[in-house]
Design a protein around this motif. Sequence first.
Motif, PDB file in Angstrom:
ATOM      1  N   TYR A   1       0.833  -1.210   0.000  1.00 56.11           N
ATOM      2  CA  TYR A   1       0.000   0.000   0.000  1.00 56.11           C
ATOM      3  C   TYR A   1       0.864   1.254   0.000  1.00 56.11           C
ATOM      4  O   TYR A   1       1.935   1.284   0.619  1.00 56.11           O
ATOM      5  CB  TYR A   1      -0.895  -0.024   1.248  1.00 56.11           C
ATOM      6  CG  TYR A   1      -1.943   1.062   1.284  1.00 56.11           C
ATOM      7  CD1 TYR A   1      -3.092   0.976   0.505  1.00 56.11           C
ATOM      8  CD2 TYR A   1      -1.790   2.178   2.107  1.00 56.11           C
ATOM      9  CE1 TYR A   1      -4.056   1.970   0.546  1.00 56.11           C
ATOM     10  CE2 TYR A   1      -2.739   3.174   2.150  1.00 56.11           C
ATOM     11  CZ  TYR A   1      -3.874   3.059   1.354  1.00 56.11           C
ATOM     12  OH  TYR A   1      -4.814   4.046   1.384  1.00 56.11           O
ATOM     13  N   ARG A   2       0.393   2.265  -0.706  1.00 59.80           N
ATOM     14  CA  ARG A   2       1.048   3.578  -0.690  1.00 59.80           C
ATOM     15  C   ARG A   2       0.090   4.595  -0.107  1.00 59.80           C
ATOM     16  O   ARG A   2      -1.066   4.678  -0.522  1.00 59.80           O
ATOM     17  CB  ARG A   2       1.460   3.995  -2.107  1.00 59.80           C
ATOM     18  CG  ARG A   2       2.556   3.115  -2.691  1.00 59.80           C
ATOM     19  CD  ARG A   2       3.131   3.698  -3.972  1.00 59.80           C
ATOM     20  NE  ARG A   2       4.174   2.842  -4.525  1.00 59.80           N
ATOM     21  CZ  ARG A   2       5.435   2.860  -4.120  1.00 59.80           C
ATOM     22  NH1 ARG A   2       5.810   3.699  -3.174  1.00 59.80           N
ATOM     23  NH2 ARG A   2       6.331   2.044  -4.660  1.00 59.80           N
ATOM     24  N   ASP A   3       0.577   5.376   0.848  1.00 55.48           N
ATOM     25  CA  ASP A   3      -0.281   6.372   1.466  1.00 55.48           C
ATOM     26  C   ASP A   3      -0.340   7.636   0.610  1.00 55.48           C
ATOM     27  O   ASP A   3       0.193   7.684  -0.501  1.00 55.48           O
ATOM     28  CB  ASP A   3       0.169   6.682   2.899  1.00 55.48           C
ATOM     29  CG  ASP A   3       1.552   7.321   2.954  1.00 55.48           C
ATOM     30  OD1 ASP A   3       2.033   7.830   1.914  1.00 55.48           O
ATOM     31  OD2 ASP A   3       2.140   7.324   4.051  1.00 55.48           O
ATOM     32  N   GLU A   4      -0.983   8.660   1.154  1.00 55.53           N
ATOM     33  CA  GLU A   4      -1.196   9.888   0.395  1.00 55.53           C
ATOM     34  C   GLU A   4       0.127  10.537  -0.018  1.00 55.53           C
ATOM     35  O   GLU A   4       0.209  11.202  -1.061  1.00 55.53           O
ATOM     36  CB  GLU A   4      -2.023  10.872   1.234  1.00 55.53           C
ATOM     37  CG  GLU A   4      -2.497  12.094   0.481  1.00 55.53           C
ATOM     38  CD  GLU A   4      -3.431  12.935   1.315  1.00 55.53           C
ATOM     39  OE1 GLU A   4      -4.052  13.863   0.751  1.00 55.53           O
ATOM     40  OE2 GLU A   4      -3.560  12.670   2.529  1.00 55.53           O
TER      41      GLU A   4
ATOM     42  N   ARG B   1      -4.876   2.960  -4.079  1.00 56.92           N
ATOM     43  CA  ARG B   1      -3.517   3.003  -3.552  1.00 56.92           C
ATOM     44  C   ARG B   1      -2.995   1.610  -3.191  1.00 56.92           C
ATOM     45  O   ARG B   1      -1.892   1.477  -2.670  1.00 56.92           O
ATOM     46  CB  ARG B   1      -3.448   3.924  -2.331  1.00 56.92           C
ATOM     47  CG  ARG B   1      -3.718   5.387  -2.664  1.00 56.92           C
ATOM     48  CD  ARG B   1      -3.652   6.242  -1.426  1.00 56.92           C
ATOM     49  NE  ARG B   1      -4.028   7.619  -1.743  1.00 56.92           N
ATOM     50  CZ  ARG B   1      -4.402   8.507  -0.819  1.00 56.92           C
ATOM     51  NH1 ARG B   1      -4.458   8.156   0.459  1.00 56.92           N
ATOM     52  NH2 ARG B   1      -4.728   9.739  -1.172  1.00 56.92           N
TER      53      ARG B   1
END
Length: 247
Positions: free
Chosen positions: A157-160, A200
Amino acid sequence: MRRADRLFLLVNALRGRRRAVLARELADTLGVSLRTVYRDVADLQRSGVPIEGEAGVGYVLRHGADIPPLMFDEDEIEAVVVGIRLARAFAGNRLSESAARALVKIEASIPERIRACAERAAIMAPEWRGELSREFGELLDRLNEAIAAHRVLQLDYRDESGDASTREVEPLCIVFWGGSWTLGAWCRLRGAFRQFRLNRIVAMNATGEIVVDDPSRNLAALLREVRRRPAFAASTEPRVSPPNALA
């Protein structure tokens, strides 16, 4: 609630039960008094519905009883049609195809007057499903299946901010916010509820582990948390919050 609807729900509450259902359970399910349940059961029995039992013992619908369904009224069928249109446009591929089949069956089974009302429903949703949309539909299908099977998932997962992390999560629900989708889950890394934007998620795999139901971190617990604290301050990792501030 209309009396006809209440009687229909009462019969449905008894349908398929192997044990007698107490009048108090029926009253709680329908949100009515015990007196109303006794009266409605008596009325159904007099009209020929094969309900057996009595006050203090409970009620059961005789096995094999064939009870015809309650016909939708104009407002109800309009709501059903709008819901199917939304499912066709935004749900996963499996549910989209199932919704299309369901609409054909509904339109074939309702009277002409009601069908005309359904066709006039003004709320529309796009049905175009290009390649990107189809890939996203496959993701929804996989998440939906994982939730139903209680599978633990590993997310890349990639955050904001674009920072990457790997999470093991217990998936609980998929939420459509109108402009974005999120996965509501128990995050084992954080030891708390989190929402993850679906766009994401870089990769997703089942770990092979099956979630053991825990009342402190299941869907009911998540919904209680939302009701208790409907809004949290925006942060890089909020607990349960609007989709502009997610996991």
